[in-house]
Design a protein around this motif. Structure first.
Motif, short mmCIF file in Angstrom:
data_model
loop_
_atom_site.label_atom_id
_atom_site.label_comp_id
_atom_site.label_asym_id
_atom_site.label_seq_id
_atom_site.Cartn_x
_atom_site.Cartn_y
_atom_site.Cartn_z
N UNK A 110 47.23 -40.54 51.44
CA UNK A 110 46.67 -39.82 52.60
C UNK A 110 45.21 -40.23 52.77
N UNK A 111 44.75 -40.31 54.00
CA UNK A 111 43.35 -40.65 54.25
C UNK A 111 42.43 -39.53 53.82
N UNK A 112 41.33 -39.93 53.18
CA UNK A 112 40.30 -38.99 52.76
C UNK A 112 39.03 -39.36 53.52
N UNK A 113 38.44 -38.35 54.14
CA UNK A 113 37.27 -38.60 55.01
C UNK A 113 36.06 -37.95 54.40
N UNK A 114 35.01 -38.73 54.17
CA UNK A 114 33.73 -38.23 53.66
C UNK A 114 32.68 -38.55 54.71
N UNK A 115 32.43 -37.60 55.60
CA UNK A 115 31.52 -37.86 56.74
C UNK A 115 30.13 -38.24 56.22
N UNK A 116 29.61 -39.40 56.60
CA UNK A 116 28.28 -39.82 56.14
C UNK A 116 27.18 -39.15 56.96
N UNK A 117 26.13 -38.80 56.31
CA UNK A 117 24.99 -38.17 57.01
C UNK A 117 24.33 -39.17 57.95
N UNK A 118 24.35 -40.46 57.56
CA UNK A 118 23.67 -41.48 58.38
C UNK A 118 24.27 -41.58 59.79
N UNK A 119 25.57 -41.32 59.91
CA UNK A 119 26.20 -41.41 61.23
C UNK A 119 25.58 -40.40 62.19
N UNK A 120 25.39 -39.17 61.71
CA UNK A 120 24.80 -38.15 62.57
C UNK A 120 23.28 -38.31 62.69
N UNK A 121 22.70 -39.04 61.72
CA UNK A 121 21.27 -39.32 61.84
C UNK A 121 20.97 -40.23 63.04
N UNK A 122 21.89 -41.16 63.30
CA UNK A 122 21.70 -42.01 64.48
C UNK A 122 21.78 -41.19 65.77
N UNK A 123 22.73 -40.26 65.80
CA UNK A 123 22.89 -39.48 67.03
C UNK A 123 21.80 -38.44 67.22
#
Length: 462
Positions: free
Chosen positions: A68-81
């Motif tokens: 199963x896919x495991x998702x670890x949302x990176x903080x850097x992704x939201x830092x760009x936004x």
């Protein structure tokens, strides 16, 4: 006040300035639209990579654990936004079958037609506000899990609109400054270009009403052409005024003597019955002389008037000769004298005024009948590119010393014996000069000839 009043007419400067302002206003609208379009494009080029970067960071953080896919949302992704702090963010991760793995529901995946590996952009709405979405995919090919996982990231467009409006305002500010500079420059240039007209207007306003001398032609070519036209008009007006002055002066000077003589002869005829027949004969002679004078003075005034007001037209000189003879005035002027016509079969065309030319030829014929020797011939001929209409008698003509003065006003010879007003040949000379011709007096085989020559007009060939 009527609409045609000068107070309601726009000046040339105001008309040109209104035209310039209209062009600038139209240009400003075009620049505003183009600037806003450019601002939106620039904002999209600036913020779309942030959305793609955030979506790819999220896609790279996905791993497979226990099938199963495991998702670890990176903080850097939201830092760009977060570079757009006033905008709301949306994200959603879907599995190969379209099931939502994590994130927010409510946004459909883009159509899967075409290459699913491509980055997909689309515009939509987020809680009633316009938003921009991007979808990227990551392919997994493992024994326990196979297929593509789709990551969708969205963001409202407040920062984009603010950036587009800021770029538009800056472009409009620069355009406005440039427009103001252009308006000032245009006003200065237009006023400078119109200065010769202002000088011309001032000169005309301060000029004496009786001053018809030519004006100085300076300034641009257009002003020079206008001044030239005005000078030609004033020249014609000056000739008309001069002709009127001459007519008044000549009338006052030339009529005084014959009128006094007629009155004296009439008084003497009443007082002395014995001399009455002789007095009456002299009275008739004086009356005829006065009639001839008045006729030639009015004829000359008519010719001078038509020369300046009637446009020259193509005329067959043979028609002029026929008109003069068909009027039969010569039969009253010199009864019994033989008058002949000598014209050819071909047309002899020239540019002139028919009435003026007819008067000139009539005076040439009258001069020949009074002072020449019959028979008298009225003829038309061509010599090269010169057309001529002439009157010839069989006499020797006046002496050479007298001929040079015969074209002047009130010039009489000793042979006239009071039967001439001295205006006949001056009319001929005036008509010749008006139409680029000449009056020529010369002895020819068989007598003396007075010719009015004009440039020959070639007939148009079909």
């Amino acid at each position: 006040m009527p609409s045609g009043s000068p107070h309601h007419r726009w000046t040339l400067v105001s008309r040109v300035m209104v035209g310039v302002l209209s062009l600038l206003a139209l240009g400003g609208v075009v620049v505003a639209l183009a600037s806003f379009a450019y601002g939106r494009s620039a904002a999209r080029q600036a913020f779309d990579p942030l959305l793609v970067g955030a979506a790819q960071d999220i896609a790279e953080s996905i791993s497979i654990s226990d099938g199963a896919p495991v998702i670890d949302l990176p903080v850097s992704a939201f830092g760009l936004l977060s570079l757009a702090p006033d905008d709301r963010i949306f994200y959603a991760i879907h599995g190969p079958d379209g099931a939502l793995l994590t994130g927010y529901d409510g946004q459909d995946l883009p159509e899967r037609s075409g290459n699913p590996a491509q980055t997909r952009y689309r515009d939509g709405a987020m809680q009633g506000d316009a938003a921009r979405f991007v979808t990227v995919s990551r392919l997994f090919s493992e024994r326990a899990y196979s297929g593509r996982v789709f990551v969708t990231v969205g963001q409202t467009m407040q920062a984009r609109r603010a950036m587009a409006l800021d770029l538009t305002r800056r472009a409009l500010l620069l355009t406005a400054l440039g427009g103001i500079a252009l308006i000032v420059s245009a006003f200065v240039v237009i006023r400078s270009a119109m200065r010769p007209l202002a000088v011309l207007t001032r000169d005309l306003m301060h000029r004496d009403p009786y001053d018809l001398t030519p004006m100085q032609a300076g300034g641009p070519a257009e002003v020079t052409i206008m001044v030239g036209a005005m000078n030609r008009f004033m020249g014609r007006l000056d000739r008309q005024v001069g002709a009127m002055k001459n007519l008044i002066s000549d009338t006052a000077h030339q009529l005084r003597t014959p009128v006094a003589a007629i009155r004296a002869q009439a008084e003497l005829a009443l007082e002395d019955e014995a001399q009455r027949p002789q007095r009456l004969d002299r009275l008739v002679l004086r009356t005829r002389s006065l009639g001839t004078l008045l006729d030639q003075m009015l004829s000359r005034a008519l010719v001078i008037h038509r020369i300046d007001n009637a446009a020259p037209t193509p005329i067959d000189l043979r028609d002029i000769a026929l008109t003069v003879l068909d009027s039969r005035d010569h039969e009253l002027l010199a009864p019994g004298k033989d008058v002949q016509l000598q014209i050819g079969e071909d047309a002899v065309m020239a540019l002139a005024d028919e009435i003026s030319l007819t008067e000139a030829v009539r005076n040439m014929l009258g001069n020949a009948l009074r002072h020449g020797t019959a028979p008298v011939v009225v003829g038309v001929s061509v010599d090269g590119d010169i057309a001529a209409i002439w009157v010839q008698d069989t006499g020797p003509g006046p002496p050479d010393a007298v001929r040079a003065a015969l074209g002047q006003r009130f010039e009489r010879t000793a042979a006239s014996k009071g039967n001439s007003a001295g205006l006949g040949l001056s009319i001929v000379a005036a008509v010749a000069r008006a139409f680029d011709g000449q009056m020529i007096m010369a002895n020819v085989p068989g007598g003396f000839r007075v010719s009015l020559t004009l440039p020959l007009k070639q007939q148009d060939t079909p």
